[in-house]
Scaffold this active site. Structure first.
Site, PDB file in Angstrom:
ATOM      1  N   GLY A  46     -40.939  28.741  70.753  1.00 51.89           N
ATOM      2  CA  GLY A  46     -39.902  27.729  70.889  1.00 51.89           C
ATOM      3  C   GLY A  46     -38.895  27.858  69.770  1.00 51.89           C
ATOM      4  O   GLY A  46     -39.186  28.477  68.737  1.00 51.89           O
ATOM      5  N   GLN A  51     -32.689  24.796  63.856  1.00 52.99           N
ATOM      6  CA  GLN A  51     -33.243  25.897  63.053  1.00 52.99           C
ATOM      7  C   GLN A  51     -32.256  27.041  62.847  1.00 52.99           C
ATOM      8  O   GLN A  51     -32.438  27.860  61.955  1.00 52.99           O
ATOM      9  CB  GLN A  51     -34.521  26.453  63.715  1.00 52.99           C
ATOM     10  CG  GLN A  51     -35.669  25.470  63.709  1.00 52.99           C
ATOM     11  CD  GLN A  51     -36.862  26.029  64.443  1.00 52.99           C
ATOM     12  OE1 GLN A  51     -36.943  25.934  65.665  1.00 52.99           O
ATOM     13  NE2 GLN A  51     -37.776  26.631  63.722  1.00 52.99           N
ATOM     14  N   LEU A  92     -41.275  28.713  62.854  1.00 50.44           N
ATOM     15  CA  LEU A  92     -40.476  29.857  62.394  1.00 50.44           C
ATOM     16  C   LEU A  92     -39.724  29.519  61.105  1.00 50.44           C
ATOM     17  O   LEU A  92     -39.345  30.425  60.364  1.00 50.44           O
ATOM     18  CB  LEU A  92     -39.501  30.297  63.484  1.00 50.44           C
ATOM     19  CG  LEU A  92     -40.162  30.855  64.755  1.00 50.44           C
ATOM     20  CD1 LEU A  92     -39.120  31.104  65.834  1.00 50.44           C
ATOM     21  CD2 LEU A  92     -40.944  32.129  64.446  1.00 50.44           C
ATOM     22  N   HIS A 133     -42.834  19.298  68.971  1.00 48.87           N
ATOM     23  CA  HIS A 133     -42.438  20.011  67.749  1.00 48.87           C
ATOM     24  C   HIS A 133     -40.920  20.277  67.752  1.00 48.87           C
ATOM     25  O   HIS A 133     -40.243  20.075  66.725  1.00 48.87           O
ATOM     26  CB  HIS A 133     -43.245  21.318  67.684  1.00 48.87           C
ATOM     27  CG  HIS A 133     -42.921  22.238  66.567  1.00 48.87           C
ATOM     28  ND1 HIS A 133     -43.813  22.518  65.551  1.00 48.87           N
ATOM     29  CD2 HIS A 133     -41.812  22.990  66.296  1.00 48.87           C
ATOM     30  CE1 HIS A 133     -43.255  23.385  64.709  1.00 48.87           C
ATOM     31  NE2 HIS A 133     -42.038  23.691  65.145  1.00 48.87           N
ATOM     32  N   GLU A 134     -40.393  20.709  68.909  1.00 56.15           N
ATOM     33  CA  GLU A 134     -38.963  21.039  68.989  1.00 56.15           C
ATOM     34  C   GLU A 134     -38.086  19.789  68.946  1.00 56.15           C
ATOM     35  O   GLU A 134     -37.041  19.792  68.297  1.00 56.15           O
ATOM     36  CB  GLU A 134     -38.660  21.844  70.270  1.00 56.15           C
ATOM     37  CG  GLU A 134     -39.437  23.133  70.450  1.00 56.15           C
ATOM     38  CD  GLU A 134     -39.429  24.057  69.253  1.00 56.15           C
ATOM     39  OE1 GLU A 134     -38.543  23.937  68.385  1.00 56.15           O
ATOM     40  OE2 GLU A 134     -40.332  24.904  69.166  1.00 56.15           O
ATOM     41  N   HIS A 137     -37.590  18.732  65.488  1.00 53.53           N
ATOM     42  CA  HIS A 137     -36.533  19.486  64.788  1.00 53.53           C
ATOM     43  C   HIS A 137     -35.161  18.855  65.034  1.00 53.53           C
ATOM     44  O   HIS A 137     -34.348  18.740  64.112  1.00 53.53           O
ATOM     45  CB  HIS A 137     -36.485  20.938  65.265  1.00 53.53           C
ATOM     46  CG  HIS A 137     -37.466  21.859  64.602  1.00 53.53           C
ATOM     47  ND1 HIS A 137     -37.512  22.044  63.233  1.00 53.53           N
ATOM     48  CD2 HIS A 137     -38.414  22.694  65.124  1.00 53.53           C
ATOM     49  CE1 HIS A 137     -38.461  22.947  62.953  1.00 53.53           C
ATOM     50  NE2 HIS A 137     -39.032  23.340  64.076  1.00 53.53           N
TER      51      HIS A 137
HETATM   52  O1  GNR Z   1     -43.657  29.850  67.539  1.00 56.12           O
HETATM   53  C1  GNR Z   1     -44.087  28.705  67.372  1.00 56.12           C
HETATM   54  N1  GNR Z   1     -45.393  28.441  67.600  1.00 56.12           N
HETATM   55  C2  GNR Z   1     -45.935  27.168  67.631  1.00 56.12           C
HETATM   56  C3  GNR Z   1     -47.320  27.043  67.637  1.00 56.12           C
HETATM   57  C4  GNR Z   1     -47.901  25.803  67.701  1.00 56.12           C
HETATM   58  C5  GNR Z   1     -47.121  24.673  67.770  1.00 56.12           C
HETATM   59  C6  GNR Z   1     -45.733  24.766  67.752  1.00 56.12           C
HETATM   60  C7  GNR Z   1     -45.141  26.011  67.697  1.00 56.12           C
HETATM   61  S1  GNR Z   1     -43.415  26.143  67.720  1.00 56.12           S
HETATM   62  C8  GNR Z   1     -43.178  27.642  66.874  1.00 56.12           C
HETATM   63  C9  GNR Z   1     -41.713  28.049  66.921  1.00 56.12           C
HETATM   64  C10 GNR Z   1     -40.880  27.041  66.165  1.00 56.12           C
HETATM   65  O2  GNR Z   1     -40.844  26.963  64.969  1.00 56.12           O
HETATM   66  N2  GNR Z   1     -40.224  26.184  66.877  1.00 56.12           N
HETATM   67  O3  GNR Z   1     -39.520  25.221  66.276  1.00 56.12           O
HETATM   68 NI    NI Z   2     -40.496  24.862  64.388  1.00 54.85          NI
END
Ligand code: GNR
Ligand code: NI
Length: 167
Positions: A46, A51, A92, A133-134, A137
């Site tokens: 993702g 980011q 990331l 998670h996204e 952000h």
């Molecule tokens: O690549 C990613 N792997 C991940 C693994 C577990 C929970 C969330 C993620 S998101 C991350 C890519 C990223 O930083 N997205 O913002």
């Molecule tokens: Ni992330």
């Protein structure tokens, strides 16, 4: 298309709150293309526009093994959630660090698609975790923000060291 540089924690630009997309312009389509390329190259499952230092509500996700199932979310909102799961998360923007974070297990998302149509769908498991998670952000939240101050300071130190070694 182009690879975009990814901001790294604790860059203060990761705290900016993303603005909603008013209209899907050529510029937004180009951003989506570049974000997808950047996510696949990283590689990650993702990427949020925040980011790559663009503060609009755009997310790309691909949790498929074959990396051929791109999901683009524009102005996404979680309209319902239930349950709890602890998944090991990485980011990331926080290279080489993983930790357990509590998330909702199931969510309902309302979002605009790249076509401009609005749609609602349910997600669970890894997809639900990734969407949460996204969306964090886009609100200026990195998963590290949920950890203790002690862990946060260790992470900052470790990332500084890593960056010195690669520069
Ligand atoms: O690549 C990613 N792997 C991940 C693994 C577990 C929970 C969330 C993620 S998101 C991350 C890519 C990223 O930083 N997205 O913002
Ligand atoms: Ni992330």
């Amino acid at each position: 298309m182009a690879l975009l540089p990814i901001l790294e924690y604790p860059d203060p630009r990761l705290k900016k709150v993303a603005q909603p997309v008013a209209e899907i312009t050529q510029e937004i389509r180009q951003l989506i293309g570049n974000m997808a390329e950047t996510m696949y190259a990283a590689p990650g499952i993702g990427l949020a526009a925040t980011q790559v230092d663009v503060h609009v509500q755009v997310i790309v996700i691909d949790i498929s093994e074959t990396k051929d199932d791109l999901l683009t979310l524009i102005n996404p909102e979680i309209i319902a959630s239930s349950g709890e799961i602890y998944g090991d998360e990485g980011c990331l923007s926080v290279p080489n660090y993983f930790d357990q974070i509590k998330r909702a297990e199931k969510i309902t998302v309302r979002t605009m698609m790249e076509t401009g149509e609005t749609r609602e769908f349910n997600a669970e498991g890894l997809l639900a975790v990734c969407i949460q998670h996204e969306i964090d952000h886009l609100r200026g939240i990195v998963f590290v923000d949920y950890l203790s101050k002690l862990k946060q300071s260790r992470i900052v130190k470790k990332l500084k060291k890593q960056r010195q070694m690669t520069m």
